[in-house]
Enzyme design. Structure first.
Site, PDB file in Angstrom:
ATOM      1  N   ASP A  13     -17.336  15.550  12.930  1.00 14.21           N
ATOM      2  CA  ASP A  13     -16.970  15.763  11.521  1.00 14.21           C
ATOM      3  C   ASP A  13     -18.026  15.185  10.566  1.00 14.21           C
ATOM      4  O   ASP A  13     -18.707  14.215  10.911  1.00 14.21           O
ATOM      5  CB  ASP A  13     -15.604  15.114  11.260  1.00 14.21           C
ATOM      6  CG  ASP A  13     -14.950  15.653   9.999  1.00 14.21           C
ATOM      7  OD1 ASP A  13     -15.390  16.697   9.490  1.00 14.21           O
ATOM      8  OD2 ASP A  13     -13.995  15.011   9.517  1.00 14.21           O
ATOM      9  N   ARG A  17     -20.444  16.888   4.247  1.00 14.07           N
ATOM     10  CA  ARG A  17     -20.756  15.723   3.404  1.00 14.07           C
ATOM     11  C   ARG A  17     -22.181  15.243   3.645  1.00 14.07           C
ATOM     12  O   ARG A  17     -22.857  14.796   2.724  1.00 14.07           O
ATOM     13  CB  ARG A  17     -19.734  14.605   3.663  1.00 14.07           C
ATOM     14  CG  ARG A  17     -18.418  14.830   2.922  1.00 14.07           C
ATOM     15  CD  ARG A  17     -17.323  13.970   3.470  1.00 14.07           C
ATOM     16  NE  ARG A  17     -16.839  14.496   4.749  1.00 14.07           N
ATOM     17  CZ  ARG A  17     -16.060  13.803   5.584  1.00 14.07           C
ATOM     18  NH1 ARG A  17     -15.722  12.565   5.289  1.00 14.07           N
ATOM     19  NH2 ARG A  17     -15.645  14.367   6.701  1.00 14.07           N
ATOM     20  N   HIS A  30     -24.368  22.033   9.092  1.00 11.63           N
ATOM     21  CA  HIS A  30     -23.883  22.546  10.383  1.00 11.63           C
ATOM     22  C   HIS A  30     -25.049  22.741  11.352  1.00 11.63           C
ATOM     23  O   HIS A  30     -24.931  22.453  12.545  1.00 11.63           O
ATOM     24  CB  HIS A  30     -23.141  23.873  10.192  1.00 11.63           C
ATOM     25  CG  HIS A  30     -21.852  23.717   9.429  1.00 11.63           C
ATOM     26  ND1 HIS A  30     -20.929  22.741   9.726  1.00 11.63           N
ATOM     27  CD2 HIS A  30     -21.327  24.417   8.392  1.00 11.63           C
ATOM     28  CE1 HIS A  30     -19.893  22.841   8.899  1.00 11.63           C
ATOM     29  NE2 HIS A  30     -20.107  23.847   8.083  1.00 11.63           N
ATOM     30  N   GLU A  60      -7.521  25.855  12.282  1.00  8.43           N
ATOM     31  CA  GLU A  60      -7.375  25.753  10.822  1.00  8.43           C
ATOM     32  C   GLU A  60      -8.692  26.022  10.089  1.00  8.43           C
ATOM     33  O   GLU A  60      -8.689  26.345   8.900  1.00  8.43           O
ATOM     34  CB  GLU A  60      -6.851  24.365  10.434  1.00  8.43           C
ATOM     35  CG  GLU A  60      -5.398  24.097  10.837  1.00  8.43           C
ATOM     36  CD  GLU A  60      -5.220  23.832  12.320  1.00  8.43           C
ATOM     37  OE1 GLU A  60      -6.190  23.396  12.970  1.00  8.43           O
ATOM     38  OE2 GLU A  60      -4.112  24.089  12.838  1.00  8.43           O
ATOM     39  N   ASN A  61      -9.817  25.872  10.791  1.00  8.02           N
ATOM     40  CA  ASN A  61     -11.112  26.110  10.133  1.00  8.02           C
ATOM     41  C   ASN A  61     -11.294  27.578   9.725  1.00  8.02           C
ATOM     42  O   ASN A  61     -12.165  27.895   8.916  1.00  8.02           O
ATOM     43  CB  ASN A  61     -12.289  25.653  11.008  1.00  8.02           C
ATOM     44  CG  ASN A  61     -12.413  24.159  11.136  1.00  8.02           C
ATOM     45  OD1 ASN A  61     -12.880  23.633  12.134  1.00  8.02           O
ATOM     46  ND2 ASN A  61     -12.007  23.424  10.113  1.00  8.02           N
ATOM     47  N   ARG A 184      -8.179  10.503  11.873  1.00 13.14           N
ATOM     48  CA  ARG A 184      -7.074  11.383  12.292  1.00 13.14           C
ATOM     49  C   ARG A 184      -7.571  12.300  13.391  1.00 13.14           C
ATOM     50  O   ARG A 184      -8.775  12.427  13.621  1.00 13.14           O
ATOM     51  CB  ARG A 184      -6.538  12.191  11.100  1.00 13.14           C
ATOM     52  CG  ARG A 184      -7.605  12.980  10.362  1.00 13.14           C
ATOM     53  CD  ARG A 184      -7.019  13.830   9.234  1.00 13.14           C
ATOM     54  NE  ARG A 184      -8.074  14.434   8.435  1.00 13.14           N
ATOM     55  CZ  ARG A 184      -8.526  13.938   7.280  1.00 13.14           C
ATOM     56  NH1 ARG A 184      -8.005  12.833   6.797  1.00 13.14           N
ATOM     57  NH2 ARG A 184      -9.499  14.536   6.624  1.00 13.14           N
ATOM     58  N   GLU A 197      -8.320   6.267  24.241  1.00 13.68           N
ATOM     59  CA  GLU A 197      -8.779   5.261  23.286  1.00 13.68           C
ATOM     60  C   GLU A 197      -9.466   6.018  22.148  1.00 13.68           C
ATOM     61  O   GLU A 197     -10.210   6.977  22.400  1.00 13.68           O
ATOM     62  CB  GLU A 197      -9.783   4.312  23.951  1.00 13.68           C
ATOM     63  CG  GLU A 197      -9.207   3.512  25.097  1.00 13.68           C
ATOM     64  CD  GLU A 197      -8.091   2.558  24.659  1.00 13.68           C
ATOM     65  OE1 GLU A 197      -8.148   2.048  23.524  1.00 13.68           O
ATOM     66  OE2 GLU A 197      -7.162   2.341  25.460  1.00 13.68           O
TER      67      GLU A 197
END
Ligand code: IPE
Ligand code: IPE
Ligand code: MG
Length: 236
Positions: A13, A17, A30, A60-61, A184, A197
């Protein structure tokens, strides 16, 4: 080094940004993100990890602007074509998890080809999560389970269910690494991560590197995985 995870999964992710703070287009983020995969793959192999899974595109993308979705699909196809030879030469087993039916036809073909060409390898396993979402994975698994003839619904076990998941041939992830500071799972391997983990870093994916990967592995080695039991050394 101490304990090494067998399966490490990455939520890659922060490409957007990363680009934004540099005044670049999301596409450029990307592109840079895709080039990191190869480096991490090599670092993982070197460290003794056996399975790596990269979350490349969530179900969802598809809600992103059409131009970004198209760009990401094209990037996936280019990535597969560019590294096909290396993946085969290094005897890496390639798989995907997710609903491939909604992907562009050429991408489906490239996936199919590489999956077939590497199906006999067992040394190191690379999985790409493409149009993957844990909730739809569960729904499709329930559908398959209900259609299967040898299922005893009264005494259903996790094993009966698990073999209908996309991940049926993969061990559960031991370590999930998410970059970009978000803490998340975003619908990634929700059931398979029951005892994984979790490791979060603020670094954006295009800046993630071998050094950071090794830090995550070291951190994993220091954790106590009790899996519901109590520590053997605990006094009663
Ligand atoms: C991750 O980077 C790549 C995909 C989800 C395909 P993002 O595109 O989510 O980057 P941010 O979160 O907007 O920075
Ligand atoms: C998760 O990142 C999906 C991938 C890394 C492919 P997102 O950027 O889509 O997740 P959210 O929307 O921030 O939860
Ligand atoms: Mg994101």
């Amino acid at each position: 080094m101490s304990r090494i995870p067998v399966h490490v999964a990455f939520i890659m992710d922060g490409n957007g940004r990363w680009a934004q703070v540099r005044g670049l287009s999301r596409h450029e983020g990307h592109r840079r993100g895709a080039s990191v995969i190869k480096k991490i793959l090599r670092a993982a192999e070197k460290s003794g990890v056996k399975y790596v899974t990269f979350f490349a595109f969530s179900s969802e993308n598809f809600s992103r602007p059409e131009s970004e979705v198209k760009f990401l699909m094209g990037l996936c196809e280019k990535f597969l074509k560019k590294y096909r030879k290396t993946i085969c030469e290094k005897e890496i087993r390639f798989r995907t998890i997710g609903d491939l039916s909604q992907l562009p036809f050429n991408l489906q073909l490239a996936i199919e080809k590489l999956t077939q060409n590497t199906a006999h390898f067992d040394k190191f396993h690379l999985t790409m999560a493409l149009n993957y979402g844990a909730r739809s994975e569960v729904i499709q698994a329930i559908g398959k389970l209900l259609k299967s003839e040898d299922v005893n619904v009264e005494n259903l076990t996790w094993k009966d269910f698990e073999r209908h998941l996309y991940t049926k041939d993969l061990p559960d992830p031991d370590l999930i690494i998410r970059t970009s500071g978000e803490q998340r799972l975003s619908n990634f391997l929700l059931l398979q991560s029951a005892y994984a983990e979790l490791y979060f870093t603020k670094t954006y994916w295009p800046d993630f590197n071998e050094k950071e990967f090794l830090l995550a592995i070291e951190d994993y080695g220091s954790r106590e995985r009790r899996m519901g039991k109590i520590n053997d050394k605990t006094n009663d």
